[in-house]
Scaffold this motif. Sequence first.
Motif, PDB file in Angstrom:
ATOM      1  N   ASP A 181       0.805  -1.220   0.000  1.00 28.98           N
ATOM      2  CA  ASP A 181       0.000   0.000   0.000  1.00 28.98           C
ATOM      3  C   ASP A 181       0.842   1.275   0.000  1.00 28.98           C
ATOM      4  O   ASP A 181       0.284   2.376   0.045  1.00 28.98           O
ATOM      5  N   ALA A 182       2.150   1.150  -0.076  1.00 27.67           N
ATOM      6  CA  ALA A 182       3.029   2.320  -0.045  1.00 27.67           C
ATOM      7  C   ALA A 182       2.756   3.211  -1.259  1.00 27.67           C
ATOM      8  O   ALA A 182       2.505   2.712  -2.360  1.00 27.67           O
ATOM      9  N   PRO A 183       2.796   4.532  -1.080  1.00 23.29           N
ATOM     10  CA  PRO A 183       2.532   5.444  -2.205  1.00 23.29           C
ATOM     11  C   PRO A 183       3.482   5.227  -3.382  1.00 23.29           C
ATOM     12  O   PRO A 183       3.082   5.377  -4.533  1.00 23.29           O
ATOM     13  N   GLU A 184       4.732   4.882  -3.098  1.00 23.03           N
ATOM     14  CA  GLU A 184       5.682   4.646  -4.189  1.00 23.03           C
ATOM     15  C   GLU A 184       5.221   3.485  -5.061  1.00 23.03           C
ATOM     16  O   GLU A 184       5.325   3.530  -6.280  1.00 23.03           O
ATOM     17  N   ASN A 185       4.719   2.441  -4.433  1.00 19.02           N
ATOM     18  CA  ASN A 185       4.237   1.285  -5.191  1.00 19.02           C
ATOM     19  C   ASN A 185       2.968   1.628  -5.966  1.00 19.02           C
ATOM     20  O   ASN A 185       2.786   1.178  -7.090  1.00 19.02           O
ATOM     21  N   ALA A 186       2.093   2.415  -5.361  1.00 22.65           N
ATOM     22  CA  ALA A 186       0.859   2.802  -6.044  1.00 22.65           C
ATOM     23  C   ALA A 186       1.189   3.611  -7.291  1.00 22.65           C
ATOM     24  O   ALA A 186       0.582   3.414  -8.346  1.00 22.65           O
ATOM     25  N   ASN A 223       0.316   2.484 -11.100  1.00 19.91           N
ATOM     26  CA  ASN A 223      -0.465   3.352 -11.986  1.00 19.91           C
ATOM     27  C   ASN A 223       0.279   3.635 -13.278  1.00 19.91           C
ATOM     28  O   ASN A 223      -0.318   3.664 -14.353  1.00 19.91           O
ATOM     29  N   GLU A 224       1.585   3.828 -13.184  1.00 19.90           N
ATOM     30  CA  GLU A 224       2.383   4.063 -14.383  1.00 19.90           C
ATOM     31  C   GLU A 224       2.373   2.837 -15.294  1.00 19.90           C
ATOM     32  O   GLU A 224       2.230   2.953 -16.513  1.00 19.90           O
ATOM     33  N   TRP A 228      -1.805   2.160 -23.140  1.00 23.52           N
ATOM     34  CA  TRP A 228      -1.319   2.684 -24.416  1.00 23.52           C
ATOM     35  C   TRP A 228      -0.843   1.574 -25.332  1.00 23.52           C
ATOM     36  O   TRP A 228      -1.045   1.632 -26.539  1.00 23.52           O
ATOM     37  N   ALA A 229      -0.220   0.533 -24.752  1.00 23.12           N
ATOM     38  CA  ALA A 229       0.233  -0.601 -25.571  1.00 23.12           C
ATOM     39  C   ALA A 229      -0.968  -1.316 -26.175  1.00 23.12           C
ATOM     40  O   ALA A 229      -0.943  -1.686 -27.357  1.00 23.12           O
ATOM     41  N   GLU A 230      -2.024  -1.519 -25.379  1.00 20.61           N
ATOM     42  CA  GLU A 230      -3.233  -2.165 -25.899  1.00 20.61           C
ATOM     43  C   GLU A 230      -3.890  -1.292 -26.959  1.00 20.61           C
ATOM     44  O   GLU A 230      -4.365  -1.784 -27.973  1.00 20.61           O
ATOM     45  N   PHE A 231      -3.941   0.011 -26.720  1.00 25.74           N
ATOM     46  CA  PHE A 231      -4.528   0.920 -27.696  1.00 25.74           C
ATOM     47  C   PHE A 231      -3.758   0.858 -29.005  1.00 25.74           C
ATOM     48  O   PHE A 231      -4.343   0.742 -30.078  1.00 25.74           O
TER      49      PHE A 231
END
Length: 50
Positions: free
Chosen positions: A15-20, A24-25, A32-35
Amino acid sequence: MCDPGIGHIVGTVLDAPENAAAVNELKEYARWAEFKAGYNECLGHVNPFY
């Protein structure tokens, strides 16, 4: 893993913000890859008609 303290540590790390931010990135890159893949596939279907 039976010790409840380990589960708490794992939950805190996940749950650390760095991991979130990293997750998300990765989601954005995957989107974008799927698009891009879908767009290229669509072009592959449309181009033979032209």
